[in-house]
Enzyme design. Structure first.
Site, PDB file in Angstrom:
ATOM      1  N   GLU A 156     -22.967  -8.942  -1.906  1.00 19.03           N
ATOM      2  CA  GLU A 156     -21.759  -9.718  -1.663  1.00 19.03           C
ATOM      3  C   GLU A 156     -22.054 -11.044  -0.963  1.00 19.03           C
ATOM      4  OE1 GLU A 156     -18.103  -8.942   1.255  1.00 19.03           O
ATOM      5  OE2 GLU A 156     -18.428  -7.412  -0.262  1.00 19.03           O
ATOM      6  N   CYS A 172     -19.565   6.649  -3.995  1.00 18.38           N
ATOM      7  CA  CYS A 172     -19.160   6.029  -2.728  1.00 18.38           C
ATOM      8  C   CYS A 172     -18.636   7.138  -1.814  1.00 18.38           C
ATOM      9  CB  CYS A 172     -18.092   4.964  -2.979  1.00 18.38           C
ATOM     10  SG  CYS A 172     -18.019   3.685  -1.688  1.00 18.38           S
ATOM     11  N   LYS A 200       0.841  -1.208   0.000  1.00 17.39           N
ATOM     12  CA  LYS A 200       0.000   0.000   0.000  1.00 17.39           C
ATOM     13  C   LYS A 200       0.875   1.256   0.000  1.00 17.39           C
ATOM     14  CE  LYS A 200      -3.227   2.536   3.003  1.00 17.39           C
ATOM     15  NZ  LYS A 200      -4.316   2.792   2.035  1.00 17.39           N
ATOM     16  N   SER A 208     -18.669   9.738   4.037  1.00  9.73           N
ATOM     17  CA  SER A 208     -17.345  10.103   4.538  1.00  9.73           C
ATOM     18  C   SER A 208     -16.727  11.198   3.675  1.00  9.73           C
ATOM     19  CB  SER A 208     -16.425   8.886   4.548  1.00  9.73           C
ATOM     20  OG  SER A 208     -16.266   8.366   3.246  1.00  9.73           O
ATOM     21  N   ASP A 265     -26.181   2.154   5.347  1.00  6.75           N
ATOM     22  CA  ASP A 265     -25.452   1.611   4.207  1.00  6.75           C
ATOM     23  C   ASP A 265     -25.502   0.092   4.195  1.00  6.75           C
ATOM     24  OD1 ASP A 265     -24.728   4.097   3.295  1.00  6.75           O
ATOM     25  OD2 ASP A 265     -22.782   4.102   4.287  1.00  6.75           O
ATOM     26  N   HIS A 314     -13.047   6.231  -6.836  1.00  8.31           N
ATOM     27  CA  HIS A 314     -11.901   5.330  -6.791  1.00  8.31           C
ATOM     28  C   HIS A 314     -10.833   5.727  -7.803  1.00  8.31           C
ATOM     29  CE1 HIS A 314     -15.214   3.105  -4.932  1.00  8.31           C
ATOM     30  NE2 HIS A 314     -14.277   2.564  -4.189  1.00  8.31           N
ATOM     31  N   ARG A 338      -6.199  -0.230  -1.323  1.00  6.59           N
ATOM     32  CA  ARG A 338      -7.239  -0.097  -0.293  1.00  6.59           C
ATOM     33  C   ARG A 338      -7.323  -1.378   0.525  1.00  6.59           C
ATOM     34  NH1 ARG A 338     -10.079   1.988   3.603  1.00  6.59           N
ATOM     35  NH2 ARG A 338     -12.330   1.708   3.510  1.00  6.59           N
TER      36      ARG A 338
END
Length: 755
Positions: A607, A728, A19, A435, A601, A696, A517
């Site tokens: 998923e 997002c 990262k 956020s 959320d 992103h 990420r």
């Protein structure tokens, strides 16, 4: 002797070294050589960690995403990424995130979606009628050369040709399967080159075998491996994440040297496969859970492995169920975990140790591993009998829940009229997902508070300063519905888990979500209780700073479940109902405090969807029930939002509609609003905020781009039901990127209102 191997190892590094290297390169602080050096060091360390295995994976390491790597290997990067000046690495990162280091102008990043039913995101391959594949094997061959230098018994890892086509998307009306005929020779050439380099075994992953396949895809698998069987290497065909089911016979009959199946998800299948598999083929069994962090019951596993070992002998291979990409690297780094809970867990390195114990137990008998088995049983018994795991009061409260608690008082049209009167929002209202940038100052504040160098009063004062700054920025931008920015939150799941009894947390339990990420999933080990309000004070403080409506931000029960390491000692739906009850209590406290908009959320709803459609109704039944239980105790005037990101919703729209959220926000920027056609066909009744800003990517959308996207959206959804928002949260972006992007978003909304 039992052969042991691994399907893949975490590549981000125990301390997220990759990262740091990636983000330093993207910012121009380091060069490509430094990034590649970090990659080499991580690969070397990973191979050293796996040296006890008979075969170690090569090619599982990626600088961003293994599917994007396969696209690069097959010469299938989009033209927009390769026509700009720069290296192959630059083109690679343009597909991944819209730009590489030093790029002034960005391009459209590749579409991103979830890897089967995991929280890992892959870059979707792009196809069109004119797609031509051209082998570019250098990445894999160079890693193979490194493996030789490190004396690694190398097993290269490839995504299989049929799964690769299945994962991709045609950008026109063409059929990806029509590309198979010209794709297979490229795979054959790659296998021949690997053989020329001395490779004996190649792991070729076809996880679509655990999905429901029609006759065309089954034929494609059969055709592919009958053509590839002439290649001079042994193919280990690997499936994972579920049972083979009706594809079991197909998988056994494919002309490959070995078959790997997920014995964690399909414990009933190894005996059937052992009977069906021809005598010249290897059977690899995934006997260690590659997706969760609980210790394996080694004695119980040996109980069913021993008869198979006697039957198969050296044809039996052992491995984790899937790549260990989905679990943290090393439990030994966790020095602050409660010792008892620590004893219940196994991260990637410990899972390989468990694998070694099983192999030794089969080869030499249980007496040879008696001490390891005794330690394992002691840990399992400690967990089974711990009073920290089960709380009768929680179970009693869940037992008393009724379906009526999940019903809104009025239908959506009546609620919408009341909410419109109360909120007085313009057409195309603008908002964000929750956020805002997590600056160095914010992270340092939280770190100092955790270390005790800031007391409670100092910490709250600094967080309030950040919230006030976020409110000021949003008012200056002209947004219609504000958020408090989540300065107090390290992660949308971990933050809530820290305040719920029944969760615990690691220091270094990082798992890659995409690119650089990483997330640190909390460990859900016991019954869930909420002992106090978790967000009310922060939200009320933020609302006191503005006259504009402000959203209370919560994470929903299904996402809290799916983005945690969950209990394996009770059904998932039981844990989800406990979480739903806790979130319901928070929702009602927010409403009582005067918060008129509450966003819950459920980014991970899809998923958790089983990979086989026949299993969908059960999952969707309890998942939607949990959301409704959490959300629907409020009055008609309270507006409930939910957010879902990077998922395909076309086939579960009835379930999404059944959630009955007043507003849903979704990702549509990378997919160019394609998803909204399904919402139109379904006649989705409630408000929708299609994401117009791809957070992103560092690219900043122009007002014209946003207007064009919203005009496309308005072709499918009535304008009076459309919101404008990013796709997002903005925590991973900088203020220098966020300000102009949101300015353009607000400007686009004004143009649309004028039009």
């Amino acid at each position: 002797m039992v052969t042991t191997h691994n399907l893949g190892f975490p590549r981000i590094g125990a301390k997220r070294e990759l990262k740091s290297a990636l983000e330093g390169f993207w910012k121009g602080e380091t060069d490509a050589q430094s990034l590649q050096d970090t990659g080499r060091a991580l690969r070397r360390h990973n191979w050293q960690t796996q040296q006890q295995l008979t075969w170690s994976p090569v090619g599982d390491f990626s600088l961003y995403d293994q599917v994007l790597d396969m696209s690069a290997t097959l010469g299938n990067l989009p033209q927009r990424a390769i026509e700009a000046p720069g290296s192959e690495l630059d083109a690679y990162f343009r597909v991944a995130r819209g730009r590489s280091a030093g790029d002034i102008d960005g391009v459209s990043a590749g579409e991103m979606t979830k890897w089967f039913d995991t929280n890992y995101h892959y870059i979707v391959p792009e196809f069109h009628a004119g797609t031509r594949f051209r082998l570019n094997p250098q990445r894999l061959l160079s890693q193979l050369a490194e493996a030789r230098e490190n004396a690694v018994a190398a097993k290269p890892v490839l995504i299989g040709p049929v799964t690769y086509l299945w994962l991709g998307k045609a950008k026109d009306d063409s059929d990806p399967l029509e590309l198979l005929e010209q794709l297979l020779p490229v795979y054959a050439e790659l296998l021949r080159q690997l053989s020329a380099e001395g490779v004996e075994w190649v792991q070729i992953d076809e996880p679509i075998l655990v999905t429901e396949l029609d006759a065309r895809w089954c034929h494609a698998l059969s055709l592919s491996y009958h053509q590839l069987k002439a290649c001079p290497v042994k193919l280990l065909l690997s499936s994972y994440f579920g049972p083979l089911g009706e594809n079991l016979r197909l998988a056994c009959d494919l002309p490959v040297a070995g078959l790997h199946l997920d014995a964690i998800c399909a414990p009933q299948e190894p005996l059937r496969v052992a009977d069906w598999l021809p005598g010249h083929k290897v059977l690899s069994l995934g006997v260690i859970n590659g997706r969760n962090i609980w210790k394996t019951d080694l004695a119980a596993t040996l109980d069913w492995l021993e008869p198979l070992h006697r039957k198969l002998g050296e044809r039996l291979w052992l491995a984790p169920s899937c790549s260990l990409l989905h679990v943290p690297v090393d439990l030994d780094n966790e020095t602050r975990l409660d010792p008892q809970i620590h004893s219940w867990l196994a991260f990637a390195r410990q899972k390989l140790d468990e694998l070694a114990v099983l192999a030794q137990g089969l080869d030499q008998g249980r007496a040879a591993v008696a001490e390891a088995l005794a330690d394992n049983q002691a840990a399992l018994q400690s967990r089974r009998h711990s009073q920290r795991v089960t709380h009768p009061a929680v179970r009693d409260a869940v037992d008393q829940l009724t379906p009526e608690l999940g019903q809104r008082r009025s239908a959506y049209p009546q609620r919408a009229a009341l909410q419109a009167q109360q909120l007085q929002l313009p057409r195309f209202p603008t908002t964000t997902i929750g956020s805002f940038p997590q600056t160095t100052a914010i992270r340092q504040t939280r770190l100092k508070y955790r270390k005790g160098t800031l007391d409670e009063t100092q910490y709250q004062a600094r967080v309030k300063q950040e919230i006030a700054h976020c409110i000021e920025e949003q008012e200056a931008l002209g947004l219609d519905v504000l958020v408090h920015g989540e300065a107090e939150r390290n992660d949308m799941v971990e933050y809530f888990g820290e305040q719920l009894q029944g969760y615990t947390f690691s220091q270094f339990g990082w798992v890659q979500s995409y690119g650089s990420r990483c997330v640190k999933p909390p460990v859900l080990y016991g019954d869930i209780t909420r002992t106090r309000p978790m967000t009310v004070d922060w939200i009320c403080f933020a609302q006191s700073l503005t006259d504009k409506p402000l959203k209370g931000m919560l994470t929903g029960p299904v996402t809290l479940l799916n983005w945690s390491f969950v209990r394996d000692d009770q059904p998932r739906q039981a844990s989800c109902r406990q979480l739903a009850l806790a979130i319901r209590q928070e929702v009602l406290d927010l409403e009582q405090a005067g918060v008129g908009i509450i966003q819950i959320d459920e980014a991970a709803l899809r998923e958790g969807l089983p990979l086989r459609r026949s299993d969908w109704p059960q999952y969707l039944g309890w998942a939607i029930e949990a959301f409704r239980l959490a959300a629907n105790g409020v009055s008609d005037q309270t507006q409930i939002h939910t957010h879902m990101c990077y998922s395909n919703f076309n086939d579960i729209l009835p379930a999404i509609a059944a959630m009955d959220a007043d507003v849903i926000t979704i990702e549509t920027s990378r997919s160019d609003m394609e998803l909204l056609g399904a919402f139109e066909d379904f006649q989705y009744p409630n408000d929708i905020g299609p994401g117009v800003y791809d957070i992103h990517s560092p690219n900043i959308p122009s007002p014209e781009q946003i207007v064009a996207l919203m005009e496309k959206a308005a072709e499918h959804i009535p304008p009076q039901r459309l919101w404008i928002n990013p796709d997002c949260g903005l925590k991973t972006r900088s203020w220098d990127e966020v300000r102009p992007a949101l300015q353009n978003m607000v400007a686009a909304a004004r143009r649309l209102r004028e039009a």
